[in-house]
Design an enzyme around this catalytic site. Structure first.
Site, PDB file in Angstrom:
ATOM      1  N   HIS A  20       0.831  -1.190   0.000  1.00 13.73           N
ATOM      2  CA  HIS A  20       0.000   0.000   0.000  1.00 13.73           C
ATOM      3  C   HIS A  20       0.878   1.256   0.000  1.00 13.73           C
ATOM      4  CE1 HIS A  20      -3.331   2.496   2.134  1.00 13.73           C
ATOM      5  NE2 HIS A  20      -3.323   2.705   0.827  1.00 13.73           N
ATOM      6  N   ASP A  28       7.123   6.747 -20.768  1.00  9.20           N
ATOM      7  CA  ASP A  28       7.479   6.823 -22.178  1.00  9.20           C
ATOM      8  C   ASP A  28       8.953   6.457 -22.318  1.00  9.20           C
ATOM      9  OD1 ASP A  28       9.006   9.152 -21.560  1.00  9.20           O
ATOM     10  OD2 ASP A  28       7.406  10.492 -22.222  1.00  9.20           O
ATOM     11  N   PHE A 118       5.948  13.506 -22.576  1.00 13.07           N
ATOM     12  CA  PHE A 118       5.369  13.624 -21.226  1.00 13.07           C
ATOM     13  C   PHE A 118       4.302  12.571 -20.930  1.00 13.07           C
ATOM     14  CE2 PHE A 118       6.593  17.943 -22.616  1.00 13.07           C
ATOM     15  CZ  PHE A 118       7.661  18.134 -21.752  1.00 13.07           C
ATOM     16  N   SER A 119       4.312  11.461 -21.640  1.00 11.78           N
ATOM     17  CA  SER A 119       3.299  10.423 -21.417  1.00 11.78           C
ATOM     18  C   SER A 119       3.814   9.403 -20.399  1.00 11.78           C
ATOM     19  CB  SER A 119       2.899   9.754 -22.735  1.00 11.78           C
ATOM     20  OG  SER A 119       4.041   9.314 -23.425  1.00 11.78           O
ATOM     21  N   ASN A 120       3.704   9.787 -19.138  1.00  8.62           N
ATOM     22  CA  ASN A 120       4.144   8.967 -18.015  1.00  8.62           C
ATOM     23  C   ASN A 120       3.018   8.933 -16.985  1.00  8.62           C
ATOM     24  OD1 ASN A 120       7.079   8.871 -18.897  1.00  8.62           O
ATOM     25  ND2 ASN A 120       6.745  11.073 -18.702  1.00  8.62           N
TER      26      ASN A 120
END
EC number: 5.4.99.62
Length: 129
Positions: A20, A28, A118-120
């Protein structure tokens, strides 16, 4: 061999072993990964596999209580597809620099071949109870 779910042995072990609050980053191809953070590098060519292809089975296996995306991500179609996959998971938008700082505390970064800037997605593991 498993019938369904994650077939990649390391990804399956990561999903099963996260506690947790632990972070897992689906990234990317260009996200810098801090020293000491494990990288599961799936990139085989530009765009392959794409972020969505990798994110889908991870979300099917992992209980996620929160996701973080970079405000600099501007590709509307990709944003819509990511948020559709996340469903009811709470999402925070932050700067790319802050997102990179969060990766320092991640259990692992899963590098895809995604070439959209920026595709993270930073996933914070939840709990089943």
């Amino acid at each position: 061999m498993r019938r369904s779910g994650l077939w990649h042995p390391r990804l399956a072990a990561l999903a099963a072993g996260l506690g947790h609050g632990d972070l897992l980053v689906v990234a990317d191809a260009g996200l810098p990964v801090p020293r000491g953070v494990e990288v599961v590098d799936l990139a085989v060519a530009r765009g392959e596999p794409g972020l969505l292809t990798v994110l889908r089975p991870i979300l099917a296996e992992l209980i996620v209580e929160h996701a973080t995306l970079a405000a600099e991500l501007t590709d509307r179609k990709l944003i819509d597809e990511i948020t559709a996959q996340l469903g009811d998971i709470a999402v925070t938008w932050t700067t790319h620099d802050e997102l990179k700082q969060q990766t320092a505390g991640a259990a692992a970064v899963v590098r895809t071949g995604e070439d959209t800037p920026f595709s993270n997605v930073v996933l914070r593991a939840g709990v089943a109870f």
